[in-house]
Design a protein around this motif. Structure first.
Motif, short mmCIF file in Angstrom:
data_model
loop_
_atom_site.label_atom_id
_atom_site.label_comp_id
_atom_site.label_asym_id
_atom_site.label_seq_id
_atom_site.Cartn_x
_atom_site.Cartn_y
_atom_site.Cartn_z
N GLU A 65 0.85 -1.19 0.00
CA GLU A 65 0.00 0.00 0.00
C GLU A 65 0.88 1.23 0.00
OE1 GLU A 65 -3.13 0.01 2.90
OE2 GLU A 65 -3.50 -2.12 2.65
N TYR A 66 0.35 2.29 -0.57
CA TYR A 66 1.09 3.54 -0.67
C TYR A 66 0.08 4.68 -0.67
CZ TYR A 66 4.49 6.94 -2.56
OH TYR A 66 5.33 8.01 -2.76
N THR A 67 0.39 5.76 0.00
CA THR A 67 -0.46 6.94 -0.03
C THR A 67 0.35 8.09 -0.59
OG1 THR A 67 -1.72 6.15 1.86
CG2 THR A 67 -1.89 8.49 1.34
N ARG A 80 -10.34 13.97 -0.33
CA ARG A 80 -10.01 15.40 -0.34
C ARG A 80 -9.28 15.75 0.95
NH1 ARG A 80 -12.50 18.46 -3.62
NH2 ARG A 80 -14.36 17.14 -3.61
N THR A 81 -8.20 16.51 0.82
CA THR A 81 -7.46 16.98 1.99
C THR A 81 -8.06 18.32 2.44
OG1 THR A 81 -5.82 18.14 0.65
CG2 THR A 81 -5.33 15.85 1.24
N ALA A 82 -7.67 18.77 3.62
CA ALA A 82 -8.20 20.02 4.17
C ALA A 82 -7.93 21.20 3.25
CB ALA A 82 -7.60 20.27 5.55
N ASP A 83 -6.83 21.15 2.49
CA ASP A 83 -6.50 22.26 1.59
C ASP A 83 -7.08 22.09 0.18
OD1 ASP A 83 -4.86 20.23 0.69
OD2 ASP A 83 -2.98 21.32 0.99
N GLY A 84 -7.96 21.07 0.00
CA GLY A 84 -8.62 20.89 -1.29
C GLY A 84 -7.86 20.02 -2.28
N ASN A 85 -6.70 19.53 -1.88
CA ASN A 85 -5.95 18.63 -2.74
C ASN A 85 -6.44 17.20 -2.55
OD1 ASN A 85 -4.28 20.55 -4.05
ND2 ASN A 85 -3.06 20.73 -2.19
N THR A 86 -5.66 16.23 -3.01
CA THR A 86 -6.09 14.83 -2.96
C THR A 86 -5.07 13.97 -2.25
OG1 THR A 86 -7.31 15.07 -5.03
CG2 THR A 86 -6.71 12.83 -4.39
N ARG A 87 -5.57 13.08 -1.41
CA ARG A 87 -4.75 12.01 -0.85
C ARG A 87 -5.22 10.75 -1.57
NH1 ARG A 87 -4.96 13.23 4.03
NH2 ARG A 87 -2.96 14.24 3.99
N SER A 88 -4.29 10.08 -2.25
CA SER A 88 -4.59 8.88 -3.01
C SER A 88 -4.01 7.67 -2.29
CB SER A 88 -3.97 8.96 -4.42
OG SER A 88 -4.50 10.05 -5.13
N HIS A 89 -4.91 6.80 -1.82
CA HIS A 89 -4.47 5.57 -1.17
C HIS A 89 -4.52 4.46 -2.21
CE1 HIS A 89 -3.54 2.87 2.09
NE2 HIS A 89 -4.48 2.06 1.64
N ILE A 90 -3.37 3.80 -2.45
CA ILE A 90 -3.21 2.84 -3.54
C ILE A 90 -2.83 1.50 -2.94
CG2 ILE A 90 -1.93 2.33 -5.65
CD1 ILE A 90 -1.34 5.50 -5.61
N GLY A 129 10.22 -10.52 -6.74
CA GLY A 129 10.96 -9.29 -7.00
C GLY A 129 10.22 -8.03 -6.65
N TYR A 130 8.95 -8.15 -6.32
CA TYR A 130 8.13 -6.98 -6.01
C TYR A 130 8.24 -6.65 -4.53
CZ TYR A 130 5.93 -8.02 -10.56
OH TYR A 130 5.68 -8.27 -11.89
N ASP A 131 9.45 -6.41 -4.09
CA ASP A 131 9.67 -6.10 -2.69
C ASP A 131 9.31 -4.64 -2.39
OD1 ASP A 131 11.83 -4.60 -3.66
OD2 ASP A 131 13.34 -6.00 -2.94
N ARG A 132 9.43 -4.28 -1.13
CA ARG A 132 9.01 -2.93 -0.70
C ARG A 132 9.85 -1.85 -1.37
NH1 ARG A 132 4.31 -0.80 0.85
NH2 ARG A 132 4.78 1.34 1.35
N ALA A 133 11.14 -2.05 -1.52
CA ALA A 133 11.99 -1.04 -2.17
C ALA A 133 11.56 -0.83 -3.62
CB ALA A 133 13.46 -1.46 -2.10
N TRP A 134 11.32 -1.92 -4.35
CA TRP A 134 10.85 -1.82 -5.74
C TRP A 134 9.53 -1.06 -5.78
CZ3 TRP A 134 6.21 -3.88 -7.45
CH2 TRP A 134 5.98 -3.80 -8.83
N PHE A 135 8.61 -1.42 -4.88
CA PHE A 135 7.28 -0.80 -4.86
C PHE A 135 7.36 0.69 -4.55
CE2 PHE A 135 3.22 0.25 -2.81
CZ PHE A 135 2.36 -0.09 -3.85
N GLU A 194 -4.27 -7.25 -8.41
CA GLU A 194 -5.42 -6.43 -8.02
C GLU A 194 -4.89 -5.05 -7.65
OE1 GLU A 194 -7.97 -8.91 -5.17
OE2 GLU A 194 -6.03 -9.93 -5.33
N LEU A 195 -5.57 -4.02 -8.12
CA LEU A 195 -5.21 -2.64 -7.83
C LEU A 195 -6.46 -1.92 -7.36
CD1 LEU A 195 -3.61 0.07 -7.98
CD2 LEU A 195 -4.10 0.09 -10.44
N GLY A 196 -6.38 -1.29 -6.21
CA GLY A 196 -7.48 -0.48 -5.70
C GLY A 196 -6.98 0.91 -5.36
N ILE A 197 -7.73 1.92 -5.77
CA ILE A 197 -7.35 3.31 -5.49
C ILE A 197 -8.55 4.02 -4.87
CG2 ILE A 197 -6.49 5.49 -6.43
CD1 ILE A 197 -5.42 3.81 -8.84
N GLN A 198 -8.32 4.67 -3.74
CA GLN A 198 -9.34 5.47 -3.06
C GLN A 198 -8.79 6.87 -2.88
OE1 GLN A 198 -12.68 4.68 -1.61
NE2 GLN A 198 -12.51 6.88 -1.91
N LEU A 199 -9.48 7.84 -3.45
CA LEU A 199 -9.08 9.23 -3.33
C LEU A 199 -9.87 9.89 -2.20
CD1 LEU A 199 -9.08 10.34 -7.09
CD2 LEU A 199 -7.28 9.19 -5.79
#
Length: 174
Positions: A12-14, A118-128, A145-151, A111-116
């Protein structure tokens, strides 16, 4: 029959994007990704609207290593690779949520899931969220090979590419 045990890895990555979710969400589409991902190539198989929607189907080929750092696909092009088939399995523009499943035949399912949000300043936080599963011994080796450093490297590249587009309207490196 030989016993096969699939390898699976999840990450996961935000990221933060300098635009509203209304601007970011439409870019998470096979058609619109061509505007901001260097080298993105796809073949639209099915879509009533011509863009991402629930049940949209498209195919891609694995990208070369340079392009992969901006992409959600793997990081090396296999000259013998078959097409990867993608299906949009979750699509809720009102909730700013989208999901895809793709299969590289006899190699891996992802599988890929993305949830956007809105941040307090009107931008976007994307959780992937990604979940990779090997479908063969070759696929298991790829998934290992899909380790955390690669990701992390891949996600920082994706974040850089989409943020470049959101701020300048141009593709990175273009």
């Amino acid at each position: 029959m030989t016993a096969f045990r699939a390898n699976r890895i999840a990450h996961e990555y935000t990221q933060t994007n300098p635009a509203s979710p209304e601007r970011v969400f439409p870019l998470l589409c096979p058609v619109r990704e061509a505007e901001w991902i260097p080298g993105w190539e796809y073949k639209l198989i099915y879509s009533d609207s011509g863009v991402a929607e629930l049940g949209c189907v498209f195919t891609t080929q694995d990208p070369p290593a340079e392009e992969a750092k901006y992409s959600s696909r793997s990081n090396e092009r296999d000259p013998a690779a078959q097409e990867t088939t993608w299906i949009c399995t979750d699509y809720d523009p009102a909730a700013f949520r989208i999901g895809y499943v793709w299969v590289k035949p006899a190699r891996e399912a992802t599988e890929l899931g993305i949830q956007l949000a809105r941040t307090a300043d009107g931008n976007t936080r994307s959780h992937i969220r990604f979940r990779y599963t090997g479908l063969s011994e070759q696929g298991n080796r790829e998934v290992q090979g899909y380790d955390r450093a690669w990701f992390e490297t891949k996600m920082r590249g994706w974040e850089t590419a989409i943020n470049q587009y959101l701020t300048t309207g141009t593709m990175i490196g273009g």
